[in-house]
Design an enzyme around this catalytic site. Sequence first.
Site, PDB file in Angstrom:
ATOM      1  N   LYS A 275       2.946  11.614 -10.960  1.00 30.28           N
ATOM      2  CA  LYS A 275       2.047  10.777 -11.763  1.00 30.28           C
ATOM      3  C   LYS A 275       2.781   9.480 -12.087  1.00 30.28           C
ATOM      4  CE  LYS A 275      -0.918  14.045 -14.234  1.00 30.28           C
ATOM      5  NZ  LYS A 275      -1.343  14.485 -15.578  1.00 30.28           N
TER       6      LYS A 275
ATOM      7  N   ARG B 239       0.803  -1.238   0.000  1.00 30.20           N
ATOM      8  CA  ARG B 239       0.000   0.000   0.000  1.00 30.20           C
ATOM      9  C   ARG B 239       0.825   1.272   0.000  1.00 30.20           C
ATOM     10  NH1 ARG B 239      -2.617  -3.169   3.591  1.00 30.20           N
ATOM     11  NH2 ARG B 239      -4.485  -4.141   2.737  1.00 30.20           N
TER      12      ARG B 239
ATOM     13  N   HIS C 231      -0.498  18.161 -26.336  1.00 27.27           N
ATOM     14  CA  HIS C 231      -0.664  16.739 -26.057  1.00 27.27           C
ATOM     15  C   HIS C 231      -1.950  16.134 -26.604  1.00 27.27           C
ATOM     16  CE1 HIS C 231       2.938  17.208 -23.720  1.00 27.27           C
ATOM     17  NE2 HIS C 231       2.921  15.957 -23.321  1.00 27.27           N
TER      18      HIS C 231
ATOM     19  N   ASN D   7      -0.225  19.956 -20.613  1.00 29.50           N
ATOM     20  CA  ASN D   7      -0.654  19.149 -21.762  1.00 29.50           C
ATOM     21  C   ASN D   7      -0.635  19.939 -23.066  1.00 29.50           C
ATOM     22  OD1 ASN D   7      -1.135  16.910 -20.133  1.00 29.50           O
ATOM     23  ND2 ASN D   7      -3.204  17.599 -19.645  1.00 29.50           N
TER      24      ASN D   7
ATOM     25  N   LYS E   3       7.661  23.202 -13.486  1.00 33.55           N
ATOM     26  CA  LYS E   3       6.746  22.102 -13.190  1.00 33.55           C
ATOM     27  C   LYS E   3       6.460  22.024 -11.694  1.00 33.55           C
ATOM     28  CE  LYS E   3       5.268  17.454 -14.056  1.00 33.55           C
ATOM     29  NZ  LYS E   3       5.357  16.240 -14.856  1.00 33.55           N
TER      30      LYS E   3
ATOM     31  N   GLU F 180       9.741  18.843 -24.737  1.00 31.67           N
ATOM     32  CA  GLU F 180       9.116  19.183 -23.442  1.00 31.67           C
ATOM     33  C   GLU F 180       9.822  20.386 -22.810  1.00 31.67           C
ATOM     34  OE1 GLU F 180       6.368  17.560 -22.637  1.00 31.67           O
ATOM     35  OE2 GLU F 180       6.531  15.486 -23.342  1.00 31.67           O
TER      36      GLU F 180
ATOM     37  N   HIS G 299      -0.993  13.141 -28.703  1.00 34.79           N
ATOM     38  CA  HIS G 299      -1.396  11.773 -28.348  1.00 34.79           C
ATOM     39  C   HIS G 299      -2.128  11.101 -29.501  1.00 34.79           C
ATOM     40  CE1 HIS G 299      -1.206  12.542 -23.711  1.00 34.79           C
ATOM     41  NE2 HIS G 299      -0.054  12.104 -24.188  1.00 34.79           N
TER      42      HIS G 299
ATOM     43  N   HIS H  20       7.413  10.156 -28.380  1.00 38.61           N
ATOM     44  CA  HIS H  20       6.467  11.041 -27.699  1.00 38.61           C
ATOM     45  C   HIS H  20       6.807  12.521 -27.934  1.00 38.61           C
ATOM     46  CE1 HIS H  20       3.774  12.597 -24.628  1.00 38.61           C
ATOM     47  NE2 HIS H  20       4.802  13.254 -24.102  1.00 38.61           N
TER      48      HIS H  20
ATOM     49  N   GLU I 170      -4.235  17.906 -10.765  1.00 36.06           N
ATOM     50  CA  GLU I 170      -4.728  18.352 -12.068  1.00 36.06           C
ATOM     51  C   GLU I 170      -6.222  18.626 -12.092  1.00 36.06           C
ATOM     52  OE1 GLU I 170      -2.840  16.492 -15.465  1.00 36.06           O
ATOM     53  OE2 GLU I 170      -4.496  17.115 -16.772  1.00 36.06           O
TER      54      GLU I 170
ATOM     55  N   ARG J 240      -2.589  22.515 -13.777  1.00 38.19           N
ATOM     56  CA  ARG J 240      -1.656  21.464 -14.219  1.00 38.19           C
ATOM     57  C   ARG J 240      -1.948  21.012 -15.652  1.00 38.19           C
ATOM     58  NH1 ARG J 240       0.844  16.347 -10.692  1.00 38.19           N
ATOM     59  NH2 ARG J 240       2.115  15.572 -12.398  1.00 38.19           N
TER      60      ARG J 240
HETATM   61  N1  LIG Z   1       4.578  10.647 -15.158  1.00 41.50           N
HETATM   62  C1  LIG Z   1       4.576  11.723 -15.926  1.00 41.50           C
HETATM   63  O1  LIG Z   1       4.249  12.829 -15.471  1.00 41.50           O
HETATM   64  C2  LIG Z   1       4.988  11.598 -17.348  1.00 41.50           C
HETATM   65  C3  LIG Z   1       5.216  12.748 -18.110  1.00 41.50           C
HETATM   66  C4  LIG Z   1       5.657  12.608 -19.410  1.00 41.50           C
HETATM   67  C5  LIG Z   1       5.869  11.341 -19.936  1.00 41.50           C
HETATM   68  N2  LIG Z   1       5.637  10.242 -19.180  1.00 41.50           N
HETATM   69  C6  LIG Z   1       5.886   8.890 -19.712  1.00 41.50           C
HETATM   70  O2  LIG Z   1       7.269   8.791 -20.001  1.00 41.50           O
HETATM   71  C7  LIG Z   1       7.441   7.779 -20.982  1.00 41.50           C
HETATM   72  C8  LIG Z   1       8.481   8.233 -21.978  1.00 41.50           C
HETATM   73  O3  LIG Z   1       9.683   8.463 -21.306  1.00 41.50           O
HETATM   74  P1  LIG Z   1      11.088   8.492 -22.077  1.00 41.50           P
HETATM   75  O4  LIG Z   1      10.963   9.310 -23.289  1.00 41.50           O
HETATM   76  O5  LIG Z   1      12.092   8.846 -21.048  1.00 41.50           O
HETATM   77  O6  LIG Z   1      11.229   6.998 -22.597  1.00 41.50           O
HETATM   78  P2  LIG Z   1      11.973   5.687 -22.092  1.00 41.50           P
HETATM   79  O7  LIG Z   1      11.963   5.561 -20.617  1.00 41.50           O
HETATM   80  O8  LIG Z   1      11.422   4.565 -22.879  1.00 41.50           O
HETATM   81  O9  LIG Z   1      13.476   5.962 -22.572  1.00 41.50           O
HETATM   82  C9  LIG Z   1      13.749   6.083 -23.950  1.00 41.50           C
HETATM   83  C10 LIG Z   1      14.853   5.097 -24.371  1.00 41.50           C
HETATM   84  O10 LIG Z   1      16.100   5.571 -23.923  1.00 41.50           O
HETATM   85  C11 LIG Z   1      16.803   4.550 -23.215  1.00 41.50           C
HETATM   86  N3  LIG Z   1      17.606   5.257 -22.217  1.00 41.50           N
HETATM   87  C12 LIG Z   1      17.144   5.863 -21.104  1.00 41.50           C
HETATM   88  N4  LIG Z   1      18.127   6.521 -20.497  1.00 41.50           N
HETATM   89  C13 LIG Z   1      19.233   6.334 -21.236  1.00 41.50           C
HETATM   90  C14 LIG Z   1      20.569   6.802 -21.135  1.00 41.50           C
HETATM   91  N5  LIG Z   1      20.960   7.638 -20.153  1.00 41.50           N
HETATM   92  N6  LIG Z   1      21.460   6.391 -22.075  1.00 41.50           N
HETATM   93  C15 LIG Z   1      21.070   5.599 -23.098  1.00 41.50           C
HETATM   94  N7  LIG Z   1      19.820   5.150 -23.256  1.00 41.50           N
HETATM   95  C16 LIG Z   1      18.917   5.526 -22.339  1.00 41.50           C
HETATM   96  C17 LIG Z   1      15.747   3.654 -22.685  1.00 41.50           C
HETATM   97  O11 LIG Z   1      16.237   2.363 -22.455  1.00 41.50           O
HETATM   98  C18 LIG Z   1      14.715   3.699 -23.803  1.00 41.50           C
HETATM   99  O12 LIG Z   1      15.051   2.779 -24.798  1.00 41.50           O
HETATM  100  C19 LIG Z   1       6.077   7.506 -21.572  1.00 41.50           C
HETATM  101  O13 LIG Z   1       5.618   6.261 -21.123  1.00 41.50           O
HETATM  102  C20 LIG Z   1       5.211   8.615 -21.008  1.00 41.50           C
HETATM  103  O14 LIG Z   1       3.863   8.234 -20.825  1.00 41.50           O
HETATM  104  C21 LIG Z   1       5.213  10.356 -17.907  1.00 41.50           C
HETATM  105 ZN   LIG Z   2       4.681  14.888 -22.827  1.00 42.67          ZN
END
Ligand SMILES: NC(=O)c1ccc[n+]([C@@H]2O[C@H](COP(=O)([O-])OP(=O)(O)OC[C@H]3O[C@@H](n4cnc5c(N)ncnc54)[C@H](O)[C@@H]3O)[C@@H](O)[C@H]2O)c1
Ligand SMILES: [Zn+2]
Length: 381
Positions: A155, A133, A261, A258, A240, A197, A265, A279, A250, A254
């Site tokens: 999030k 939990r 987005h 987006n 942020k 971003e 999306h 993304h 949100e 917040r």
């Molecule tokens: N929680 C939130 O507020 C929030 C906000 C925006 C996005 N997201 C989520 O984030 C995700 C996308 O995140 P992302 O773009 O970081 O993708 P990701 O975590 O898939 O990383 C992208 C790629 O880079 C590689 N990688 C990561 N760090 C590395 C490094 N230092 N050196 C070499 N390779 C590396 C990973 O293995 C992966 O293949 C989505 O699922 C999205 O929904 C969440």
């Molecule tokens: Zn985003």
Amino acid sequence: MSAPLRQGELAEATVVPVALGERAYDIAIGRGLLASLGARIKALRPGAKCAIVTDTTVARHHLAAAEASLTAAGIASARIVVPPGEGSKSYATFQQVCEQIIAARIERGDLIVALGGGVIGDLAGFAAASVRRGLDYVQVPTTLLAQVDSSVGGKTGIDSPLGKNLIGAFHQPILVVADTALLDTLPKRDFRAGYAEVAKYGLLGDAAFFAWLEKNWQGVFSGEQSAAREHAIAVCCRGKAGIVARDERETGERALLNLGHTFGHALEAAAGFSGRLLHGEAISLGMALAFDFSARKGLIAAAEAERAEAHLAAVGLPTHLKDNPGGMPGVDRLMDLIAQDKKVKRGALTFILVRGIGQAFVESDVDPAEVRAFLTDKLSA
Ligand SMILES: NC(=O)c1ccc[n+]([C@@H]2O[C@H](COP(=O)([O-])OP(=O)(O)OC[C@H]3O[C@@H](n4cnc5c(N)ncnc54)[C@H](O)[C@@H]3O)[C@@H](O)[C@H]2O)c1
Ligand SMILES: [Zn+2]
């Protein structure tokens, strides 16, 4: 604001506080900070064990250094390594991660460390929110997107086969350690996508920062000029953190995060959430569309939309649907996907629109017919 060095810390950090009352935490930003992870965790939770959740790609580059930092601080840790990519934000991987956390005897008072990009942060954060939990967790973001966006704000979650991020929880970390040197191993395309971003923070609420980016983006991209990179990441985190502190769940402001987005999306979904369209690339296209749409509605001058697009294009991000690496979807498909977006209320669409660079606002009464006409024009341009 620079924090004084404590024993075991090798690099100076910029510290951005996230003011959330009893859930408040710090974001430490700086080059080489991974070496201080153990000391920072020990200072916050003396005696805690850790389970590090990461993906195989990040593990190859950075897991040994993370473990060494914990060991040096006398912290025992287990490792949980999942495949890279969005596919790991699944029920199956979530189950495996939770079971491995339990098997590693991580209990209340111990910690999860999310070492990776947004995928790992969302997955590990949700496992932390769920096991027993709620366990505390630390974000160690390793992508630009994660350092400026996903690691901050609490999030967490995974994807449903019916849509992205549909299963999740708000669960704030107790600490974020953003080591800007970790980005040196990130593929250029991922770095650039994360930069969308970064630009977003300027475009949505900080015109001065956008102007700074127009002049200094090369320094942000280049690892050697880490001062520019750190400055940009700190500005984004401050932006942020402020928004999250005022609207954690949100219900209002917040939503400005987006910007780009809703269109983005839909484009991502049309590309099947594949590596064809990252993304951040979708968000770049989405922000360009949001600015264009605002210009079409007479909210801003065409030149203002052109300025926003010109900067995104200058760094190599896509801004025209014809350049969409995910391919050209049809208008019917896009409208279906937009309608499925969670921001639809009683037939009207909610979009983040702009009255200028740095002046985004929530418009919750957009006529779908107007959006369809706009996209039809854009797709045929
Ligand atoms: N929680 C939130 O507020 C929030 C906000 C925006 C996005 N997201 C989520 O984030 C995700 C996308 O995140 P992302 O773009 O970081 O993708 P990701 O975590 O898939 O990383 C992208 C790629 O880079 C590689 N990688 C990561 N760090 C590395 C490094 N230092 N050196 C070499 N390779 C590396 C990973 O293995 C992966 O293949 C989505 O699922 C999205 O929904 C969440
Ligand atoms: Zn985003």
